[in-house]
Design a protein around this motif. Structure first.
Motif, PDB file in Angstrom:
ATOM      1  N   VAL A  34       0.841  -1.203   0.000  1.00 54.35           N
ATOM      2  CA  VAL A  34       0.000   0.000   0.000  1.00 54.35           C
ATOM      3  C   VAL A  34       0.873   1.248   0.000  1.00 54.35           C
ATOM      4  CG1 VAL A  34      -1.964  -1.112   1.131  1.00 54.35           C
ATOM      5  CG2 VAL A  34      -0.224   0.001   2.530  1.00 54.35           C
ATOM      6  N   HIS A  35       0.417   2.259  -0.701  1.00 55.72           N
ATOM      7  CA  HIS A  35       0.986   3.596  -0.640  1.00 55.72           C
ATOM      8  C   HIS A  35      -0.120   4.522  -0.179  1.00 55.72           C
ATOM      9  CE1 HIS A  35       4.533   3.158  -3.724  1.00 55.72           C
ATOM     10  NE2 HIS A  35       4.684   2.419  -2.644  1.00 55.72           N
ATOM     11  N   ILE A  36       0.240   5.506   0.620  1.00 57.95           N
ATOM     12  CA  ILE A  36      -0.729   6.473   1.102  1.00 57.95           C
ATOM     13  C   ILE A  36      -0.218   7.868   0.772  1.00 57.95           C
ATOM     14  CG2 ILE A  36      -2.034   7.328   3.078  1.00 57.95           C
ATOM     15  CD1 ILE A  36      -0.138   4.112   3.484  1.00 57.95           C
ATOM     16  N   TRP A  61      13.448  10.255  -1.000  1.00 57.42           N
ATOM     17  CA  TRP A  61      12.109  10.792  -0.820  1.00 57.42           C
ATOM     18  C   TRP A  61      11.164   9.828  -1.509  1.00 57.42           C
ATOM     19  CZ3 TRP A  61      10.826  14.615   2.396  1.00 57.42           C
ATOM     20  CH2 TRP A  61      11.849  15.471   2.830  1.00 57.42           C
ATOM     21  N   ALA A  62      10.087   9.475  -0.838  1.00 56.91           N
ATOM     22  CA  ALA A  62       9.174   8.456  -1.366  1.00 56.91           C
ATOM     23  C   ALA A  62       7.804   8.612  -0.721  1.00 56.91           C
ATOM     24  CB  ALA A  62       9.733   7.060  -1.090  1.00 56.91           C
ATOM     25  N   SER A  63       6.872   7.793  -1.191  1.00 50.13           N
ATOM     26  CA  SER A  63       5.529   7.838  -0.603  1.00 50.13           C
ATOM     27  C   SER A  63       5.505   7.045   0.701  1.00 50.13           C
ATOM     28  CB  SER A  63       4.495   7.277  -1.580  1.00 50.13           C
ATOM     29  OG  SER A  63       4.730   5.925  -1.815  1.00 50.13           O
ATOM     30  N   THR A  64       4.545   7.333   1.527  1.00 52.40           N
ATOM     31  CA  THR A  64       4.312   6.584   2.751  1.00 52.40           C
ATOM     32  C   THR A  64       3.717   5.247   2.363  1.00 52.40           C
ATOM     33  OG1 THR A  64       3.920   8.619   3.972  1.00 52.40           O
ATOM     34  CG2 THR A  64       3.017   6.592   4.933  1.00 52.40           C
ATOM     35  N   GLY A  65       4.132   4.165   3.022  1.00 48.80           N
ATOM     36  CA  GLY A  65       3.529   2.877   2.707  1.00 48.80           C
ATOM     37  C   GLY A  65       4.354   1.703   3.151  1.00 48.80           C
ATOM     38  N   GLY A  66       3.887   0.525   2.737  1.00 51.30           N
ATOM     39  CA  GLY A  66       4.559  -0.709   3.084  1.00 51.30           C
ATOM     40  C   GLY A  66       3.702  -1.903   2.713  1.00 51.30           C
ATOM     41  N   LEU A  82       0.164   4.483   7.869  1.00 46.07           N
ATOM     42  CA  LEU A  82       0.056   5.915   8.090  1.00 46.07           C
ATOM     43  C   LEU A  82       0.279   6.257   9.563  1.00 46.07           C
ATOM     44  CD1 LEU A  82      -0.660   8.592   6.633  1.00 46.07           C
ATOM     45  CD2 LEU A  82      -3.055   8.127   7.213  1.00 46.07           C
ATOM     46  N   GLN A  83      -0.311   5.461  10.437  1.00 50.40           N
ATOM     47  CA  GLN A  83      -0.159   5.663  11.890  1.00 50.40           C
ATOM     48  C   GLN A  83       1.277   5.362  12.332  1.00 50.40           C
ATOM     49  OE1 GLN A  83      -2.573   6.622  14.354  1.00 50.40           O
ATOM     50  NE2 GLN A  83      -0.781   6.722  15.638  1.00 50.40           N
ATOM     51  N   VAL A 110      -3.097   2.138  -3.991  1.00 50.12           N
ATOM     52  CA  VAL A 110      -2.723   3.520  -3.720  1.00 50.12           C
ATOM     53  C   VAL A 110      -3.914   4.237  -3.091  1.00 50.12           C
ATOM     54  CG1 VAL A 110      -1.839   5.673  -4.686  1.00 50.12           C
ATOM     55  CG2 VAL A 110      -1.121   3.473  -5.673  1.00 50.12           C
ATOM     56  N   TRP A 111      -3.682   4.776  -1.911  1.00 48.87           N
ATOM     57  CA  TRP A 111      -4.716   5.445  -1.119  1.00 48.87           C
ATOM     58  C   TRP A 111      -4.410   6.927  -0.998  1.00 48.87           C
ATOM     59  CZ3 TRP A 111      -8.924   2.822   0.811  1.00 48.87           C
ATOM     60  CH2 TRP A 111      -8.860   1.424   0.741  1.00 48.87           C
ATOM     61  N   PHE A 112      -5.452   7.719  -0.818  1.00 42.92           N
ATOM     62  CA  PHE A 112      -5.334   9.151  -0.559  1.00 42.92           C
ATOM     63  C   PHE A 112      -6.084   9.481   0.720  1.00 42.92           C
ATOM     64  CE2 PHE A 112      -3.759   9.665  -4.760  1.00 42.92           C
ATOM     65  CZ  PHE A 112      -3.286  10.957  -4.897  1.00 42.92           C
ATOM     66  N   ILE A 113      -5.573  10.472   1.414  1.00 41.02           N
ATOM     67  CA  ILE A 113      -6.273  11.013   2.577  1.00 41.02           C
ATOM     68  C   ILE A 113      -6.083  12.522   2.565  1.00 41.02           C
ATOM     69  CG2 ILE A 113      -4.301  10.679   4.140  1.00 41.02           C
ATOM     70  CD1 ILE A 113      -6.368  10.142   6.399  1.00 41.02           C
TER      71      ILE A 113
END
Length: 179
Positions: A34-36, A61-66, A82-83, A110-113
């Motif tokens: 997942v990427h957030i 530099w990269a997206s949040t995720g795992g 994210l938490q 891929v998620w957005f918030i």
């Protein structure tokens, strides 16, 4: 020891698991990643620089995720990552699925918030995240072009920027069904 569910080519869990770092996935076997993307109400992106201690992409530099752990849904994995990494709690219904991409040995959701986090108050997971910052879309595009941000591929970023535009026009209308 972290376990991943092994998925088939259609993204369905097979009942088999893989041990992170030990199991080599065979052709036709996948795991869930997942990427957030955290996007402010004015359209800026919260990005993170990975810890220098990370085996994969140190200091980038990269997206949040795992990776999702065994038994975890995509949504649950996104909220957990994210938490864990940024200390941002995702209220129910706040994470929106952009879509799923099929990679070499993973499915990438891929998620957005939408979140206007004060970066000075975030609790960064130091083993994963060295620093964070807010950037505009133009700044992010320049970082990608200059190879200062991890290159996930042209298709990936086209999808991300197209979805970000939909969010700017109306966050609720951009929502897709969850897998």
């Amino acid at each position: 020891m972290e376990l991943w569910d092994i998925m088939n080519e259609n993204g369905r869990v097979t009942g088999k698991t893989a041990v992170r770092g030990r199991t080599v996935l065979r052709h036709g076997e996948y795991h869930l990643v997942v990427h957030i993307w955290v996007m402010s109400s004015n359209g800026d992106f919260l990005i993170q620089r990975r810890s220098e201690k990370r085996r994969l992409m140190p200091g980038e530099w990269a997206s949040t995720g795992g990776s999702a752990i065994s038994g975890e849904s995509s949504l649950t994995a996104a909220a957990r990552e994210l938490q864990e990494e940024l200390g941002i709690c995702a209220p129910k219904g706040s994470l929106k699925l952009m879509g799923r991409l099929k990679r070499r040995n993973s499915f990438l959701d891929v998620w957005f918030i939408r979140c206007d986090a004060d970066i000075t108050r975030l609790r960064l997971q130091k083993s994963e995240v060295a620093e964070v910052k807010w950037v505009t879309e133009d700044e992010l595009k320049k970082m990608i072009e200059e190879r200062k941000y991890h290159n996930y591929g042209r298709e990936y970023f086209k999808s991300v920027f197209d979805y970000a535009e939909k969010m700017r026009r109306g966050f609720e209308t951009a929502q897709k069904e969850q897998p």
